[in-house]
Design a protein around this motif. Sequence first.
Motif, short mmCIF file in Angstrom:
data_model
loop_
_atom_site.label_atom_id
_atom_site.label_comp_id
_atom_site.label_asym_id
_atom_site.label_seq_id
_atom_site.Cartn_x
_atom_site.Cartn_y
_atom_site.Cartn_z
N LEU A 183 0.81 -1.21 0.00
CA LEU A 183 0.00 0.00 0.00
C LEU A 183 0.84 1.27 0.00
O LEU A 183 0.39 2.32 -0.49
CB LEU A 183 -0.93 0.01 1.22
N TYR A 184 2.06 1.17 0.56
CA TYR A 184 2.95 2.34 0.66
C TYR A 184 4.33 1.95 0.14
O TYR A 184 5.27 1.75 0.91
CB TYR A 184 3.04 2.82 2.12
N PRO A 185 4.49 1.84 -1.17
CA PRO A 185 5.75 1.36 -1.75
C PRO A 185 6.96 2.24 -1.45
O PRO A 185 8.09 1.77 -1.52
CB PRO A 185 5.46 1.31 -3.25
N ASP A 186 6.74 3.52 -1.11
CA ASP A 186 7.85 4.43 -0.83
C ASP A 186 8.19 4.50 0.66
O ASP A 186 8.99 5.35 1.08
CB ASP A 186 7.51 5.84 -1.34
N VAL A 187 7.59 3.63 1.45
CA VAL A 187 7.92 3.51 2.87
C VAL A 187 8.89 2.36 3.06
O VAL A 187 8.73 1.29 2.47
CB VAL A 187 6.65 3.28 3.71
N GLU A 188 9.93 2.56 3.86
CA GLU A 188 10.88 1.48 4.17
C GLU A 188 10.31 0.61 5.28
O GLU A 188 9.95 1.12 6.36
CB GLU A 188 12.23 2.06 4.61
N VAL A 189 10.22 -0.68 5.04
CA VAL A 189 9.57 -1.59 5.98
C VAL A 189 10.57 -2.60 6.53
O VAL A 189 11.31 -3.23 5.77
CB VAL A 189 8.40 -2.34 5.31
N VAL A 190 10.59 -2.74 7.85
CA VAL A 190 11.43 -3.72 8.54
C VAL A 190 10.51 -4.60 9.38
O VAL A 190 9.62 -4.10 10.08
CB VAL A 190 12.48 -3.05 9.44
N GLY A 191 10.71 -5.91 9.32
CA GLY A 191 9.98 -6.83 10.17
C GLY A 191 10.93 -7.61 11.05
O GLY A 191 12.02 -8.00 10.59
N LEU A 192 10.55 -7.83 12.30
CA LEU A 192 11.40 -8.57 13.24
C LEU A 192 10.59 -9.64 13.95
O LEU A 192 9.47 -9.40 14.39
CB LEU A 192 12.03 -7.62 14.25
N ASP A 193 11.18 -10.84 14.06
CA ASP A 193 10.53 -11.95 14.75
C ASP A 193 11.61 -12.94 15.18
O ASP A 193 12.64 -13.07 14.51
CB ASP A 193 9.53 -12.64 13.83
N PRO A 194 11.40 -13.67 16.28
CA PRO A 194 12.41 -14.64 16.71
C PRO A 194 12.32 -15.98 16.01
O PRO A 194 13.25 -16.78 16.10
CB PRO A 194 12.10 -14.80 18.20
N ASP A 195 11.22 -16.23 15.31
CA ASP A 195 10.95 -17.57 14.76
C ASP A 195 11.48 -17.68 13.33
O ASP A 195 10.92 -17.08 12.41
CB ASP A 195 9.44 -17.82 14.78
N PRO A 196 12.54 -18.45 13.11
CA PRO A 196 13.10 -18.56 11.75
C PRO A 196 12.13 -19.20 10.76
O PRO A 196 12.16 -18.88 9.57
CB PRO A 196 14.35 -19.42 11.95
N LYS A 197 11.26 -20.08 11.24
CA LYS A 197 10.31 -20.71 10.34
C LYS A 197 9.26 -19.71 9.87
O LYS A 197 8.86 -19.69 8.70
CB LYS A 197 9.64 -21.90 11.03
N ALA A 198 8.80 -18.86 10.78
CA ALA A 198 7.86 -17.81 10.40
C ALA A 198 8.51 -16.81 9.45
O ALA A 198 7.90 -16.35 8.49
CB ALA A 198 7.32 -17.11 11.64
#
Length: 246
Positions: A66-81
């Motif tokens: 929806l916002y292609p000009d926004v920089e997105v970072v995702g963080l999670d501890p689960d390597p499978k997810a």
Amino acid sequence: MMGSSRTYLPAAGHDWSLPLYDPIVKLLGGDAARRALLEQAALRPGQRVLDVGCGTGTLATLIKQLYPDVEVVGLDPDPKALARARRKAARAGVSIQFDQGFGDELPYPEAWFDCVFSSFMFHHLPPDEKGKTLRAIRRVVKPGGEFYMLDFEGREDGAHGFLARLLHSSDRMKDNSESRVLSVMRQAGFADPRKTGRRRMLLGGVAYYRAGRSWQSVSACSWEFSPRMERNDHRSRKSGGLGYPG
């Protein structure tokens, strides 16, 4: 490498049920609930956002679509997810940095993000980790920036529904009342934390929260960190000793 002594609660409650997580959440209204959370933020081009506890990457991918000009970072501890999140982003043709880590020790500089999101993550944390995670989130939010959270309602606020009972024990939900969530946000130093609404999913209720970081709070929590912050498209970077306790 993440510390071997730390554990976490998988997105679906158990590793074996992870393939079922996305279809179940979508069927019960979770995707629509996430979209409503995103609509509250009014993101602008050039901003940098973080999805804490991104799981399989549904919200992070939606943000980038929806916002292609926004920089997105995702963080999670689960390597499978995270592996599923990377595949989801690749199928959508979007560029997202996915990092492996725990939310109470976010591996980013202070005041790094314009906006931080959390969806269906907070109830994963034991009571003694909720405040640590919120303080870590506040530290990485820019002055004037905001934190938006979506999670299951606690027992005080009404039935938390079939999905919550299916995926997580009731002990995980009892600390998720509106009064408790707002209290922990205030103790973490957030400015003007408030519940902004609620929504009925197919078989349960969820609540929306919003809080900000004031300009006066910056010098009080300075923290030295200089990781390589370049974009890591569709790849998960492991950050030592970080992740969500299960």
